[in-house]
Design an enzyme around this catalytic site. Structure first.
Site, mmCIF file in Angstrom:
data_model
loop_
_atom_site.group_PDB
_atom_site.id
_atom_site.type_symbol
_atom_site.label_atom_id
_atom_site.label_comp_id
_atom_site.label_asym_id
_atom_site.label_seq_id
_atom_site.Cartn_x
_atom_site.Cartn_y
_atom_site.Cartn_z
ATOM 1 N N GLN A 46 -26.651 0.466 71.970
ATOM 2 C CA GLN A 46 -26.546 1.337 73.143
ATOM 3 C C GLN A 46 -25.770 0.624 74.258
ATOM 4 O OE1 GLN A 46 -27.761 4.662 73.374
ATOM 5 N NE2 GLN A 46 -26.551 4.639 75.247
ATOM 6 N N LYS A 63 -32.506 10.090 70.756
ATOM 7 C CA LYS A 63 -31.932 9.879 69.415
ATOM 8 C C LYS A 63 -33.051 9.652 68.391
ATOM 9 C CE LYS A 63 -27.689 8.132 71.456
ATOM 10 N NZ LYS A 63 -26.935 6.977 71.962
ATOM 11 N N ASP A 88 -21.435 5.082 65.634
ATOM 12 C CA ASP A 88 -20.818 5.474 66.909
ATOM 13 C C ASP A 88 -19.291 5.536 66.779
ATOM 14 O OD1 ASP A 88 -22.579 6.212 68.885
ATOM 15 O OD2 ASP A 88 -22.817 4.203 69.735
#
Ligand code: NDP
Length: 292
Positions: A97, A53, A120
């Protein structure tokens, strides 16, 4: 013999669009869009995802920052890190994450993220907006799946779509996006009585169960389109999807490979969501979502 849906090529196209949008944003606001990733502990797969990312962000003109924290940080201290990113004016979006180490309640952490920075798309506000069919930040992998269908000229309207998996990050949102596109949607999970029969009725299959090659090619209706989200290691240690690829390719109209299918799309759409979040924060009235 079906055709292969090339996720790498489509992801490159999405990154090109994002690069353009990021450069317009930077010219207008005097700084690039800012994305942060919070990495707790030293899980190697999570570290790899965060590194990819970071690299993708740099390539499209997004300023990236990785906040690395020890596995024993504790929930309260992690919540304070989330608070500080929520308050940081040059961070437009951030992700925590997953999975988080045992002892940390992921829901409590995700609920604390400012929904406007939730790239997200996992905050209940954003998931609620998705259910209501209203603009919000949508999880990246489902956006990537829909774009692959679009790029392959697959119109979901009136089709029977079968989604395997009901997680908040893939199964449920992809099912809702397909519903918005007027597909008739069936969601399957570990208690589904006859998975093969459900798959056999599908014009579009989205497999997101995390079981190596569990979906057999012979289950597919001839001419079905298959989006394989799964990333698994088989007994030989090879990276494979949830669908038995070679027999499925024979029977399907089109299928995504693993690797090189959905995976690159997820990262590209994280960048897309970051630019959307940045524009929405700084340019009132800007669109905050969409699959293009
Ligand atoms: P989860 O483990 O959160 O969810 C898996 C889902 O699959 C659950 O709903 C579960 O059912 C269902 N399931 C498990 N076993 C079976 C079975 N035998 N039959 C039918 N359904 C079953 O996984 P995620 O949604 O996070 O991820 C799914 C897969 O996608 C994984 O391989 C993951 O690595 C991959 N992934 C790939 C991404 C990419 O970018 N390509 C991004 C995100 C995920 P139940 O709810 O009943 O337990």
């Amino acid at each position: 013999m079906g055709s292969v849906i090339d996720g790498k090529a489509v992801a490159a196209k999405v990154r090109g669009e994002v690069r353009e949008a990021a450069s317009v944003f930077a010219a207008r606001h005097g700084r690039p869009p800012g994305l942060a990733a919070v990495l707790v502990g030293d899980d190697p797969a999570s570290a790899r995802y965060v590194a990819s990312k970071e690299k993708a962000g740099a390539e499209v003109g997004i300023a990236g920052k990785v906040v690395r924290l020890p596995a024993d940080i504790g929930e309260d201290a992690l919540a304070r890190v989330v608070d500080s990113l929520n308050a940081d004016p040059i961070i437009d979006g951030f992700i925590v994450q997953l999975p988080l180490p045992p002892g940390i309640d992921a829901s409590r952490i995700l609920d604390r993220i400012d929904p406007a920075k939730d790239v997200d798309g996992l905050h209940p506000n954003n998931l609620g907006l998705l259910v209501a069919g209203r603009p919000g930040l949508v999880p990246c992998t489902p956006l990537g799946c829909l774009r692959l269908l679009d790029e392959h000229g697959v119109d979901a309207r009136g089709k029977h779509a079968v989604v395997l998996g009901r997680s908040n990050i893939v199964g449920k949102p992809v099912a809702l996006l397909l519903l918005e596109r007027h597909a008739t949607v069936t969601i399957c999970h570990s208690r589904t009585a006859d998975l093969a029969a459900e798959v056999g009725r599908a014009d579009i299959v989205v497999a997101a169960i995390g079981k190596a090659e569990m979906v057999k090619g012979a289950w597919l209706k001839p001419g079905a389109v298959v989006i394989d989200v799964g990333i698994n290691r088989n007994a030989a240690g090879k990276l494979v999807g949830d669908v038995e690829y070679a027999p499925a390719l024979e029977r399907a109209a089109a299928i995504t490979p693993v690797p090189g299918g959905v995976g690159p799309m997820t990262v590209a759409y994280l960048m897309h969501n970051t630019v959307q979040a940045a524009r929405a924060r700084l340019s009132p009235g800007a669109a905050r979502t969409g699959t293009t």
